[in-house]
Design a protein around this motif. Structure first.
Motif, PDB file in Angstrom:
ATOM      1  N   UNK A 201      52.993  33.501  34.971  1.00  0.00           N
ATOM      2  CA  UNK A 201      52.781  32.108  35.377  1.00  0.00           C
ATOM      3  C   UNK A 201      51.303  31.736  35.499  1.00  0.00           C
ATOM      4  N   UNK A 202      50.498  32.685  35.984  1.00  0.00           N
ATOM      5  CA  UNK A 202      49.082  32.391  36.247  1.00  0.00           C
ATOM      6  C   UNK A 202      48.219  33.581  35.850  1.00  0.00           C
ATOM      7  N   UNK A 203      48.091  33.867  34.541  1.00  0.00           N
ATOM      8  CA  UNK A 203      47.350  35.056  34.103  1.00  0.00           C
ATOM      9  C   UNK A 203      45.898  35.073  34.563  1.00  0.00           C
ATOM     10  N   UNK A 204      45.237  33.924  34.550  1.00  0.00           N
ATOM     11  CA  UNK A 204      43.835  33.880  34.966  1.00  0.00           C
ATOM     12  C   UNK A 204      43.680  34.315  36.416  1.00  0.00           C
ATOM     13  N   UNK A 205      44.536  33.794  37.301  1.00  0.00           N
ATOM     14  CA  UNK A 205      44.448  34.147  38.708  1.00  0.00           C
ATOM     15  C   UNK A 205      44.674  35.624  38.944  1.00  0.00           C
ATOM     16  N   UNK A 206      45.644  36.204  38.226  1.00  0.00           N
ATOM     17  CA  UNK A 206      45.942  37.628  38.386  1.00  0.00           C
ATOM     18  C   UNK A 206      44.785  38.482  37.888  1.00  0.00           C
ATOM     19  N   UNK A 207      44.213  38.122  36.745  1.00  0.00           N
ATOM     20  CA  UNK A 207      43.123  38.920  36.172  1.00  0.00           C
ATOM     21  C   UNK A 207      41.883  38.882  37.048  1.00  0.00           C
ATOM     22  N   UNK A 208      41.685  37.775  37.763  1.00  0.00           N
ATOM     23  CA  UNK A 208      40.540  37.685  38.659  1.00  0.00           C
ATOM     24  C   UNK A 208      40.725  38.555  39.897  1.00  0.00           C
ATOM     25  N   UNK A 209      41.977  38.825  40.268  1.00  0.00           N
ATOM     26  CA  UNK A 209      42.256  39.589  41.485  1.00  0.00           C
ATOM     27  C   UNK A 209      42.429  41.084  41.235  1.00  0.00           C
ATOM     28  N   UNK A 210      42.816  41.459  40.005  1.00  0.00           N
ATOM     29  CA  UNK A 210      43.096  42.864  39.715  1.00  0.00           C
ATOM     30  C   UNK A 210      42.110  43.401  38.681  1.00  0.00           C
TER      31      UNK A 210
END
Length: 228
Positions: A201-210
């Motif tokens: 749903x939100x790949x950008x948000x996940x990549x910034x956190x992990x």
């Protein structure tokens, strides 16, 4: 390896990395040139470390001499630097560091994201990446001398200072899902199913956190580029 060959070797990965993370490709290439002396430094040769990043990498660490600036005065010392299996791992880890910063300040390098190369060069210094007071000027000189700003454009001809929507290809999504399972198996991530749905749903948000998920996807992206 000539200077142009060095640029040609790392530019595709830097440009693809920029499209995904908004870290200017010109900054990535210029830092690699400056920090590794065109891939010829002892750290680059012995540890595949192009950016002078300290700590432990995917292949461990290596003790190397370095120069730090204290009150604008150069001081010779030794430090442990990250060691990688190849240059693509070094490039990926460089981007992960910029995206995730440090424990005390996760956003310390976010000033370089999605900006023009001059702003990025000063922002990386302001974030504490280097202690050399002339660091930004050296990066800017390299970018302008070798025309590296031309890599700060994606395939749609949009400049890096514009928001670029992040979409995951099927193979990227599969790699990301596997990376989440791996992190969960090591006890480094809770509720993996929620993270998997967020990746969709939100790949950008996940990549910034992990950071390690970023590392996995960028490494796979480099492998894909090398096939062409």
């Amino acid at each position: 390896m000539t200077q142009q060959e060095f640029i040609a070797k790392i530019a595709p990965a830097a440009a693809e990395d920029m499209r995904r993370t908004r870290v200017p490709a010109s900054l990535t290439i210029a830092q690699a040139i400056l920090e590794s002396n065109w891939g010829k430094s002892g750290l680059a040769v012995n540890a595949n470390n192009l950016f002078g990043i300290k700590g432990t990498g995917t292949a461990g660490s290596v003790l190397m001499p370095t120069t730090e600036y204290v009150n604008k005065q150069p001081i010779k010392t030794n430090a442990n630097f990250r060691k990688y299996n190849n240059w693509s791992e070094s490039i990926a880890n460089h981007s992960a560091l910029i995206l995730n910063g440090t424990r005390d300040k996760p956003t310390r390098y976010h000033g370089v994201l999605g900006v023009d190369y001059k702003t990025a060069c000063y922002a990386i210094k302001d974030g504490g990446y280097a202690t050399d007071p002339e660091y930004p000027k050296k990066l800017i000189s390299l970018i302008e001398q070798h025309g590296l700003a031309k890599y700060d454009v994606d395939k749609s001809d949009k400049s890096v200072d514009k928001e670029i929507p992040l979409k995951l290809e099927d193979w990227e999504r599969e790699s990301g899902l596997k990376a989440i399972d791996s992190l969960a198996a090591k006890g480094l991530l809770n509720d993996p199913e929620t993270w998997k749905q967020r990746l969709i749903d939100d790949p950008k948000g996940v990549l910034e956190e992990l950071p390690w998920l970023v590392f996995t996807l960028l490494d796979r992206a480099t492998e894909q580029l090398q096939k062409y």
